[in-house]
Enzyme design. Sequence first.
Site, mmCIF file in Angstrom:
data_model
loop_
_atom_site.group_PDB
_atom_site.id
_atom_site.type_symbol
_atom_site.label_atom_id
_atom_site.label_comp_id
_atom_site.label_asym_id
_atom_site.label_seq_id
_atom_site.Cartn_x
_atom_site.Cartn_y
_atom_site.Cartn_z
ATOM 1 N N ASP A 118 0.951 -0.810 0.112
ATOM 2 C CA ASP A 118 -0.304 0.033 0.092
ATOM 3 C C ASP A 118 0.665 1.078 0.024
ATOM 4 O OD1 ASP A 118 -2.903 0.513 1.729
ATOM 5 O OD2 ASP A 118 -1.618 2.356 0.909
ATOM 6 N N ASP A 146 -4.023 3.133 -4.608
ATOM 7 C CA ASP A 146 -2.611 2.627 -4.229
ATOM 8 C C ASP A 146 -2.254 1.904 -3.504
ATOM 9 O OD1 ASP A 146 -4.128 2.902 -2.364
ATOM 10 O OD2 ASP A 146 -3.983 4.652 -1.188
ATOM 11 N N GLU A 147 -2.924 -0.055 -4.052
ATOM 12 C CA GLU A 147 -3.121 -0.696 -3.229
ATOM 13 C C GLU A 147 -2.707 -2.135 -4.027
ATOM 14 O OE1 GLU A 147 -5.511 -1.502 0.399
ATOM 15 O OE2 GLU A 147 -6.290 0.284 0.185
#
Length: 415
Positions: free
Chosen positions: A6, A101-102
């Site tokens: 993340d 974002d992960e």
Amino acid sequence: MIALADCNNFYASCERVFRPSLNGKPVVVLSNNDGCVIARSNEAKALGIKMGEPAFKSRYIFEKYDVHIFSTNFVLYGDFSNRVMSILSSNVPEIEVYSIDEAFLNLEGIPNKKQFSLELREKVLKWTGIPLSIGVAPTKVLSKMANSMAKNKSENNICILEHVDSINRHLKEFSISNIWGIGWQLTKKLNSMGIYNAYQLTEKSDLWIQKQMAITGLRLVKELRGEPCLELEDKWRRKKSITTSRTFAHGIDNIRDLSKALTTYASICAAKLRKENSCAKSIYIMLATDTSRPGHKSCKIINLNTPTNDSLEIISHCTEALRNIYNSNYIYKRVGVIVSDIVPQSKVQLTVFDKTDDIEKRQHLMQAIDIMNHKYGRLRVRFAVNGYSPRWHPHQEHLSPCYTTRISDLMRIKG
DNA sequence: TCTGGGGTCCTAGGACCC
DNA sequence: TCTGGGGTCCTAGGACCC
């Protein structure tokens, strides 16, 4: 074992990559319309700026501590996301990109998970400038928890939870409100039953869990106990619905401007459909007045006989629906278009009334528009109904350049 | 003056059928 | 006298996520 990688404070980190002078300084990114805070650097968090808080509430903190403010620049963040994900995917056997974002990573066959995670983090940081946190555990839900530990309680942003003893120790310290899949409603309910940490939840019977938290809750608790119930989904999945909606800086009091906004969102939805090679069978339009006061909302669903991704067709349905539900007594603050009932373009069933020649011609037209807009920027080629000087545009006062995707925004080196 | 935008999944309940 | 039982499909709304 599964890892969750993340990006730390992702949007704020993206903004910093090309502005290294901002390292160590408080940075925030605001949502569309510069409405509320959606990303904060660690320094901004330390100042007490809350996630999701309306920007105006923190205005005095922004000024007092010289906080650097950015409007969302999704073109920039999307490009950084692609770079990070491609590095991650080239280093593991399987990956599920979960959000911008992960990503969940399958670490099967990787012997020293700690060393591997440290090296992966270093590589992503060196190649993109984006810092990561990595949490490793036997299931997805536990890897989420490990990631939270990695972010908040570890010096190197890595946390490996492998053994039952250490997992249980961490479960006891982990508040249920932080568990992935437990929101404020369930937290309130479980707290009222005396359950505060994740470990207490794992001790309840399956029957009790299912009664209180339904089938999704049972899967979640099993995952907390270390029993994998959620698979890694590495396949691209066709979207089931696509939304384009905005809140405006100023209310709109006439149907002409409202129609320009609505048809613009309709054409964006159509372009998004074409990008996925999908067609939609139903279109939903919505209008709303200022949501901060009691007001008015209206919507209309349009069901099509033949699924489509043709901008002109979707626009004309939206325009007609707007005429039906528009009420000149209101000042509208938000409009949106949702397309759903989505099918693959290759499987569209035509009716006897559809003219295949016309459809093909229009497909070529749409293709030409997409190619040009891909090259010169979204909405560069637009429809007359979309208008050109959008008085209805949302606020974006602090927009950063598209450093990585627009030639004119490239960094210059002074010689 | 001022509170985003884009998704997914699940469930209850209504409509409808035999 | 007095209103079955079992099933499917659809939709709105809730809850959650980033």
